[in-house]
Design a protein around this motif. Structure first.
Motif, PDB file in Angstrom:
ATOM      1  N   ALA A 259     -32.181 -83.341  -2.495  1.00 24.41           N
ATOM      2  CA  ALA A 259     -30.755 -83.017  -2.418  1.00 24.41           C
ATOM      3  C   ALA A 259     -30.256 -82.442  -3.739  1.00 24.41           C
ATOM      4  CB  ALA A 259     -29.961 -84.267  -2.039  1.00 24.41           C
ATOM      5  N   ALA A 260     -30.678 -83.032  -4.864  1.00 25.32           N
ATOM      6  CA  ALA A 260     -30.262 -82.527  -6.174  1.00 25.32           C
ATOM      7  C   ALA A 260     -30.809 -81.124  -6.416  1.00 25.32           C
ATOM      8  CB  ALA A 260     -30.738 -83.486  -7.265  1.00 25.32           C
ATOM      9  N   THR A 261     -32.051 -80.887  -5.998  1.00 22.59           N
ATOM     10  CA  THR A 261     -32.648 -79.560  -6.185  1.00 22.59           C
ATOM     11  C   THR A 261     -31.957 -78.519  -5.318  1.00 22.59           C
ATOM     12  OG1 THR A 261     -34.766 -80.680  -6.571  1.00 22.59           O
ATOM     13  CG2 THR A 261     -34.824 -78.303  -6.184  1.00 22.59           C
ATOM     14  N   ALA A 262     -31.627 -78.881  -4.073  1.00 21.25           N
ATOM     15  CA  ALA A 262     -30.923 -77.947  -3.199  1.00 21.25           C
ATOM     16  C   ALA A 262     -29.557 -77.588  -3.773  1.00 21.25           C
ATOM     17  CB  ALA A 262     -30.784 -78.551  -1.804  1.00 21.25           C
ATOM     18  N   LEU A 263     -28.874 -78.553  -4.359  1.00 24.42           N
ATOM     19  CA  LEU A 263     -27.577 -78.261  -4.985  1.00 24.42           C
ATOM     20  C   LEU A 263     -27.748 -77.368  -6.208  1.00 24.42           C
ATOM     21  CD1 LEU A 263     -25.852 -81.761  -4.712  1.00 24.42           C
ATOM     22  CD2 LEU A 263     -25.053 -79.644  -3.671  1.00 24.42           C
ATOM     23  N   TYR A 264     -28.810 -77.607  -6.967  1.00 26.80           N
ATOM     24  CA  TYR A 264     -29.053 -76.766  -8.141  1.00 26.80           C
ATOM     25  C   TYR A 264     -29.361 -75.327  -7.718  1.00 26.80           C
ATOM     26  CZ  TYR A 264     -31.185 -74.974 -12.403  1.00 26.80           C
ATOM     27  OH  TYR A 264     -31.496 -74.216 -13.504  1.00 26.80           O
ATOM     28  N   LEU A 265     -30.184 -75.183  -6.666  1.00 28.68           N
ATOM     29  CA  LEU A 265     -30.504 -73.846  -6.169  1.00 28.68           C
ATOM     30  C   LEU A 265     -29.264 -73.150  -5.615  1.00 28.68           C
ATOM     31  CD1 LEU A 265     -32.687 -71.752  -5.588  1.00 28.68           C
ATOM     32  CD2 LEU A 265     -33.172 -72.926  -3.436  1.00 28.68           C
ATOM     33  N   ALA A 266     -28.405 -73.917  -4.952  1.00 31.51           N
ATOM     34  CA  ALA A 266     -27.161 -73.340  -4.428  1.00 31.51           C
ATOM     35  C   ALA A 266     -26.254 -72.890  -5.564  1.00 31.51           C
ATOM     36  CB  ALA A 266     -26.452 -74.368  -3.548  1.00 31.51           C
ATOM     37  N   CYS A 267     -26.199 -73.664  -6.639  1.00 26.03           N
ATOM     38  CA  CYS A 267     -25.369 -73.281  -7.786  1.00 26.03           C
ATOM     39  C   CYS A 267     -25.913 -72.023  -8.457  1.00 26.03           C
ATOM     40  CB  CYS A 267     -25.312 -74.432  -8.787  1.00 26.03           C
ATOM     41  SG  CYS A 267     -24.389 -75.869  -8.223  1.00 26.03           S
ATOM     42  N   VAL A 268     -27.233 -71.937  -8.567  1.00 34.88           N
ATOM     43  CA  VAL A 268     -27.842 -70.766  -9.199  1.00 34.88           C
ATOM     44  C   VAL A 268     -27.553 -69.499  -8.400  1.00 34.88           C
ATOM     45  CG1 VAL A 268     -30.042 -69.678  -9.779  1.00 34.88           C
ATOM     46  CG2 VAL A 268     -29.635 -72.067 -10.384  1.00 34.88           C
ATOM     47  N   GLN A 269     -27.697 -69.575  -7.092  1.00 31.53           N
ATOM     48  CA  GLN A 269     -27.519 -68.389  -6.262  1.00 31.53           C
ATOM     49  C   GLN A 269     -26.050 -68.019  -6.055  1.00 31.53           C
ATOM     50  OE1 GLN A 269     -29.762 -68.656  -2.642  1.00 31.53           O
ATOM     51  NE2 GLN A 269     -31.729 -68.850  -3.701  1.00 31.53           N
TER      52      GLN A 269
END
Length: 303
Positions: A259-269
């Motif tokens: 979940a934390a990684t998905a949020l980080y990827l969403a923030c990056v994109q």
């Protein structure tokens, strides 16, 4: 619609003595001119309501419902120490002696075994953990049930009550799919994470517990609320996790880390500025975990 006489006084508009009450809507109105005097009626009936097994009304008063979170399940009786009868009058000297004897036998008849004392202490701690972790009553009931099963099988002997209770609560959260980590339970109960994990493994094997797989999508709301992220970022992260589940990329991985990684990827994109350290602290994982999971989620995004 059931009508009944409400007041013998005359209507303030037409002067007729024709004021009635509609028991369905609670309105007081005049049947001649239709003037509504009041729209709310107080219920003069009993404050309780119960039904018999055949579906009819049962006028008897029912007590507090039974609960596994109470050591006696709410079924014990206690004779009041006040020497007065139901009407408030003092008891006679002969009746005082009889009631005092009844109090003594009532106290002696209650269980004071080591198992009962153990259960009293455990359930007292459970009520405190409920407020600290803000979990629902159904999860607390499940935790009490698991602890009672462990007590019946003798798993409490030689082990810490607090550790086994914390493990039971964590197992109940897992069973109800409530996003609470071992670290959350450890901080609330002031018990080492290692001890809770050890007791949890014991409960899992001895009681043959069936635990559902935690959905990482449920962890997104908790992490994002700690960091006050936008709704757009959360929805994008959920989309990423759904694609990862379809591609079996999330199998066997820590849900909080995913979940934390998905949020980080969403923030990056989406061009949102956030560090891996902030996400790791909010999710209770390490930065290395986010970096390792980032590679897998990023690769399946490009597929």
């Amino acid at each position: 619609m059931v009508l009944s006489n409400f007041d013998k006084s005359a209507c303030i508009r037409c002067g007729k003595n024709s004021i009635v009450t509609d028991s369905d809507t609670g309105e007081h109105f005049c049947t001649k001119c239709g003037y509504v005097i009041s729209e709310i009626v107080e219920d003069s009936g009993p404050e309780w309501r119960s039904f018999s097994k055949d579906g009819g009304a049962d006028p008897t008063r029912t007590g507090v419902p039974t609960s596994l979170t109470r050591h006696d399940k709410g079924l014990s009786t206690i004779i009041s120490p006040v020497n007065r009868d139901s009407s408030g009058k003092p008891l006679s000297s002969a009746m005082k002696t009889t009631v005092e004897r009844l109090r003594t036998w009532d106290s002696r008849s209650q269980s004071h075994s080591s198992a009962d004392r153990n259960l009293r202490q455990a359930l007292s701690e459970l009520s405190k953990l409920k407020d600290k972790l803000t979990i629902s009553a159904s999860v607390v009931e499940k935790a009490a049930y698991i602890y009672r099963k462990a007590l019946d099988k003798g798993l409490v002997r030689g082990r810490s009550i607090s550790a086994l209770l914390a493990a039971s609560l964590y197992a109940a959260c897992r069973n109800a799919e409530t996003p609470r980590t071992i670290k959350d339970v450890s901080d609330a109960s002031n018990v080492r994470r290692k001890d809770i994990a050890k007791c949890y493994r014991l409960l899992f094997h001895e009681l043959e517990l069936k635990m559902p797989v935690v959905n990482p999508i449920q962890c997104i709301a908790r992490i994002s609320s700690n960091l006050q992220m936008s709704e757009k970022t959360k929805r994008y992260a959920i989309k990423i996790l759904q694609e990862a589940q379809d591609n079996h990329e999330s199998s066997g991985k820590d849900p909080m880390g995913l979940a934390a990684t998905a949020l980080y990827l969403a923030c990056v994109q989406n061009g949102v500025s956030i560090t891996q350290r902030d996400l790791a602290e909010a999710a209770g994982v390490t930065e290395v975990t986010i970096r390792n999971r980032y590679k897998g989620l990023k690769s399946q995004q490009s597929v």
